[in-house]
Design a protein around this motif. Sequence first.
Motif, mmCIF file in Angstrom:
data_model
loop_
_atom_site.group_PDB
_atom_site.id
_atom_site.type_symbol
_atom_site.label_atom_id
_atom_site.label_comp_id
_atom_site.label_asym_id
_atom_site.label_seq_id
_atom_site.Cartn_x
_atom_site.Cartn_y
_atom_site.Cartn_z
ATOM 1 N N MET A 4 -7.079 37.452 9.610
ATOM 2 C CA MET A 4 -7.328 38.741 10.035
ATOM 3 C C MET A 4 -7.521 39.636 9.136
ATOM 4 O O MET A 4 -8.556 40.507 9.639
ATOM 5 N N LYS A 5 -6.740 39.666 8.132
ATOM 6 C CA LYS A 5 -7.166 40.648 7.070
ATOM 7 C C LYS A 5 -8.346 40.670 6.545
ATOM 8 O O LYS A 5 -9.269 41.900 6.490
ATOM 9 N N GLU A 6 -9.132 39.372 6.288
ATOM 10 C CA GLU A 6 -10.363 39.195 5.899
ATOM 11 C C GLU A 6 -11.306 39.860 7.094
ATOM 12 O O GLU A 6 -12.329 40.413 6.395
ATOM 13 N N SER A 7 -11.239 39.317 8.267
ATOM 14 C CA SER A 7 -12.217 40.020 9.154
ATOM 15 C C SER A 7 -12.137 41.363 9.220
ATOM 16 O O SER A 7 -13.302 41.869 9.458
ATOM 17 N N PHE A 8 -10.904 41.967 9.188
ATOM 18 C CA PHE A 8 -11.062 43.540 9.102
ATOM 19 C C PHE A 8 -11.525 44.106 7.998
ATOM 20 O O PHE A 8 -12.237 44.894 8.202
ATOM 21 N N GLN A 9 -11.439 43.439 6.791
ATOM 22 C CA GLN A 9 -12.281 44.115 5.846
ATOM 23 C C GLN A 9 -13.689 44.007 6.136
ATOM 24 O O GLN A 9 -14.479 44.805 5.421
ATOM 25 N N GLN A 10 -14.251 42.877 6.432
ATOM 26 C CA GLN A 10 -15.538 42.639 6.618
ATOM 27 C C GLN A 10 -16.128 43.267 7.622
ATOM 28 O O GLN A 10 -17.022 44.046 7.261
ATOM 29 N N THR A 68 -11.020 50.392 4.087
ATOM 30 C CA THR A 68 -9.891 50.027 5.205
ATOM 31 C C THR A 68 -8.644 50.822 4.963
ATOM 32 O O THR A 68 -7.921 51.090 5.982
#
Length: 113
Positions: free
Chosen positions: A1-7, A16
């Motif tokens: 989820m964190k990686e998706s948010f950052q992307q 972010t």
Amino acid sequence: MKESFQQVAKDNNKDTSSLVRDWISTYIAEHQRVDEEITDELYMAGYQLQEALGGRENVSNEFAKELQEFSLTNQKKFTQRILTTYMDLNLTIPSCLSKTYKGFAFSQCFCWA
């Protein structure tokens, strides 16, 4: 989820950290506004009850002190005393009184000086 948010943030040229700060600011503002609205409603309900009792000069000091004490120390007794008073006077109970469970500070707004 964190990686998706950052992307997704990166794809939209957003930082972010600033997105999180914006969300936090919005959340605080929304909840403070709700608290202020409840405070205003409770103040008006207290004032209207005071008027129904014949005005400030006709409210017994004992009753006022009891409400203030309960608002600080015993939320359940405060709510019971208020509800009983409304029923005894055959008054419509304001819906905002059900919101006093959120904290003692709200019930203090009901009490008059």
